[in-house]
Design a protein around this motif. Sequence first.
Motif, PDB file in Angstrom:
ATOM      1  N   MET A   1       0.545  -1.453  -0.343  1.00  0.00           N
ATOM      2  CA  MET A   1      -0.055   0.224  -0.094  1.00  0.00           C
ATOM      3  C   MET A   1       1.134   0.768  -0.078  1.00  0.00           C
ATOM      4  O   MET A   1       1.964   1.828   0.658  1.00  0.00           O
ATOM      5  CB  MET A   1      -0.806   0.130   1.141  1.00  0.00           C
ATOM      6  N   LEU A   2       0.466   2.017  -0.709  1.00  0.00           N
ATOM      7  CA  LEU A   2       1.755   3.753  -1.032  1.00  0.00           C
ATOM      8  C   LEU A   2       0.666   4.866  -0.399  1.00  0.00           C
ATOM      9  O   LEU A   2      -1.094   4.726  -0.624  1.00  0.00           O
ATOM     10  CB  LEU A   2       1.534   3.668  -3.009  1.00  0.00           C
ATOM     11  N   ILE A   3       1.190   5.465   0.695  1.00  0.00           N
ATOM     12  CA  ILE A   3       0.699   6.795   0.893  1.00  0.00           C
ATOM     13  C   ILE A   3       1.222   8.002   0.782  1.00  0.00           C
ATOM     14  O   ILE A   3       2.297   8.083   0.430  1.00  0.00           O
ATOM     15  CB  ILE A   3       0.700   7.036   2.258  1.00  0.00           C
ATOM     16  N   ASN A   4       0.331   8.404  -0.266  1.00  0.00           N
ATOM     17  CA  ASN A   4       0.496   9.609  -1.010  1.00  0.00           C
ATOM     18  C   ASN A   4       1.155  10.720  -0.420  1.00  0.00           C
ATOM     19  O   ASN A   4       0.140  11.591   0.822  1.00  0.00           O
ATOM     20  CB  ASN A   4      -0.657  10.279  -1.671  1.00  0.00           C
ATOM     21  N   MET A   5       2.951  11.285   0.050  1.00  0.00           N
ATOM     22  CA  MET A   5       3.300  11.992   0.676  1.00  0.00           C
ATOM     23  C   MET A   5       3.483  13.404   0.509  1.00  0.00           C
ATOM     24  O   MET A   5       3.650  14.548   0.937  1.00  0.00           O
ATOM     25  CB  MET A   5       4.397  11.480   1.203  1.00  0.00           C
ATOM     26  N   THR A   6       2.522  14.575  -0.886  1.00  0.00           N
ATOM     27  CA  THR A   6       2.695  15.482  -1.104  1.00  0.00           C
ATOM     28  C   THR A   6       2.420  16.112  -0.781  1.00  0.00           C
ATOM     29  O   THR A   6       2.883  16.858  -0.136  1.00  0.00           O
ATOM     30  CB  THR A   6       2.036  15.210  -2.933  1.00  0.00           C
ATOM     31  N   ASN A   7       0.991  16.347  -0.006  1.00  0.00           N
ATOM     32  CA  ASN A   7       0.488  17.094   1.420  1.00  0.00           C
ATOM     33  C   ASN A   7       1.733  17.370   2.379  1.00  0.00           C
ATOM     34  O   ASN A   7       2.069  19.109   2.550  1.00  0.00           O
ATOM     35  CB  ASN A   7      -0.940  17.360   1.561  1.00  0.00           C
ATOM     36  N   VAL A   8       1.785  15.922   2.769  1.00  0.00           N
ATOM     37  CA  VAL A   8       2.995  16.474   3.851  1.00  0.00           C
ATOM     38  C   VAL A   8       4.230  17.240   3.604  1.00  0.00           C
ATOM     39  O   VAL A   8       4.942  18.222   4.279  1.00  0.00           O
ATOM     40  CB  VAL A   8       2.898  15.512   4.948  1.00  0.00           C
ATOM     41  N   LEU A   9       4.993  17.358   2.505  1.00  0.00           N
ATOM     42  CA  LEU A   9       5.779  17.386   1.821  1.00  0.00           C
ATOM     43  C   LEU A   9       6.068  19.328   1.658  1.00  0.00           C
ATOM     44  O   LEU A   9       7.277  19.106   1.922  1.00  0.00           O
ATOM     45  CB  LEU A   9       7.171  17.146   1.041  1.00  0.00           C
ATOM     46  N   SER A  10       4.868  19.064   1.481  1.00  0.00           N
ATOM     47  CA  SER A  10       4.802  20.586   0.554  1.00  0.00           C
ATOM     48  C   SER A  10       3.977  21.856   0.874  1.00  0.00           C
ATOM     49  O   SER A  10       4.598  22.911   1.189  1.00  0.00           O
ATOM     50  CB  SER A  10       3.768  20.397  -0.942  1.00  0.00           C
ATOM     51  N   HIS A  11       3.082  21.552   2.546  1.00  0.00           N
ATOM     52  CA  HIS A  11       2.873  22.174   3.214  1.00  0.00           C
ATOM     53  C   HIS A  11       3.332  22.280   5.019  1.00  0.00           C
ATOM     54  O   HIS A  11       3.578  21.550   5.074  1.00  0.00           O
ATOM     55  CB  HIS A  11       1.439  21.547   3.201  1.00  0.00           C
ATOM     56  N   GLU A  12       3.262  23.371   4.632  1.00  0.00           N
ATOM     57  CA  GLU A  12       4.793  23.785   6.261  1.00  0.00           C
ATOM     58  C   GLU A  12       3.693  23.621   7.384  1.00  0.00           C
ATOM     59  O   GLU A  12       2.637  24.753   7.473  1.00  0.00           O
ATOM     60  CB  GLU A  12       5.066  24.949   6.300  1.00  0.00           C
ATOM     61  N   GLY A  13       4.068  23.021   8.221  1.00  0.00           N
ATOM     62  CA  GLY A  13       3.400  22.890   9.741  1.00  0.00           C
ATOM     63  C   GLY A  13       2.798  21.708   9.063  1.00  0.00           C
ATOM     64  O   GLY A  13       1.384  21.364  10.766  1.00  0.00           O
ATOM     65  N   ARG A  14       1.430  20.864   8.511  1.00  0.00           N
ATOM     66  CA  ARG A  14       1.155  20.181   8.087  1.00  0.00           C
ATOM     67  C   ARG A  14       1.182  18.258   8.083  1.00  0.00           C
ATOM     68  O   ARG A  14       2.863  18.388   8.562  1.00  0.00           O
ATOM     69  CB  ARG A  14       0.928  20.031   6.891  1.00  0.00           C
ATOM     70  N   THR A  15       0.182  18.374   9.503  1.00  0.00           N
ATOM     71  CA  THR A  15       0.287  16.340  10.056  1.00  0.00           C
ATOM     72  C   THR A  15      -1.123  16.102   9.710  1.00  0.00           C
ATOM     73  O   THR A  15      -1.868  16.503   9.928  1.00  0.00           O
ATOM     74  CB  THR A  15       0.092  16.846  11.375  1.00  0.00           C
ATOM     75  N   GLU A  16      -0.154  14.414   9.366  1.00  0.00           N
ATOM     76  CA  GLU A  16      -1.596  13.995   8.893  1.00  0.00           C
ATOM     77  C   GLU A  16      -1.168  13.035   9.422  1.00  0.00           C
ATOM     78  O   GLU A  16      -0.763  11.948   9.694  1.00  0.00           O
ATOM     79  CB  GLU A  16      -1.195  13.906   6.893  1.00  0.00           C
ATOM     80  N   SER A  17      -2.738  11.744  10.006  1.00  0.00           N
ATOM     81  CA  SER A  17      -2.478  10.713  10.967  1.00  0.00           C
ATOM     82  C   SER A  17      -3.721  10.014   9.850  1.00  0.00           C
ATOM     83  O   SER A  17      -4.523  10.212   9.373  1.00  0.00           O
ATOM     84  CB  SER A  17      -3.142  11.596  11.995  1.00  0.00           C
ATOM     85  N   LEU A  18      -3.049   8.837   9.813  1.00  0.00           N
ATOM     86  CA  LEU A  18      -3.960   7.822   9.676  1.00  0.00           C
ATOM     87  C   LEU A  18      -3.801   6.193  10.256  1.00  0.00           C
ATOM     88  O   LEU A  18      -3.059   6.340  10.321  1.00  0.00           O
ATOM     89  CB  LEU A  18      -3.790   7.698   7.953  1.00  0.00           C
TER      90      LEU A  18
END
Length: 173
Positions: A1-18
Amino acid sequence: MLINMTNVLSHEGRTESLQCEIEMNEFHSFDGSFPIIRKEPLIFRASNVGPGQAEYQGTMVLELQLACDRCLRKVTRLFELSFSGVIISPEMADEEHENSEFMEGYSFNIESLVTNEVLMNWPMKVLCSDDCKGLCMKCGKDLNGGICGCDTFIPDPRMAAIKDIFNANNKEV
Ligand SMILES: [Zn+2]
Ligand SMILES: [Zn+2]
């Protein structure tokens, strides 16, 4: 399974949990494949820590069915994985800044990570119990269920000499 990291890499302060369920039902290692008999969802969290950079951490619990090294009985082993690391945007990766081995383009490969973690936590010895008696060298019987009656006695030459003296003395009486 692949998790797309584009958002977390490109937005400062961004946190993603899953939370996700890994797909594999069998674990393949250097010496065979082992059924996964229980798995809890993977908990994964990634936070941006600067332009094109993120830190990830996570946990996962799974139980594998292995075999006892001595008697080959089935043995259940619990793996409680806890991991963390750093990833960078692929365009920032070069010889000096190597990306995580789990990154494929902008995606994070969860299965590769779990495989790697299980291997790092692989037990040195797998035993059904510390005093497992193993299999008979001659007939292959599981000696935990009782002795087989095979003659596996290796006489100690020193003991044999004492026995001879004992027998000789008995004859004199
Ligand atoms: Zn055993
Ligand atoms: Zn035997």
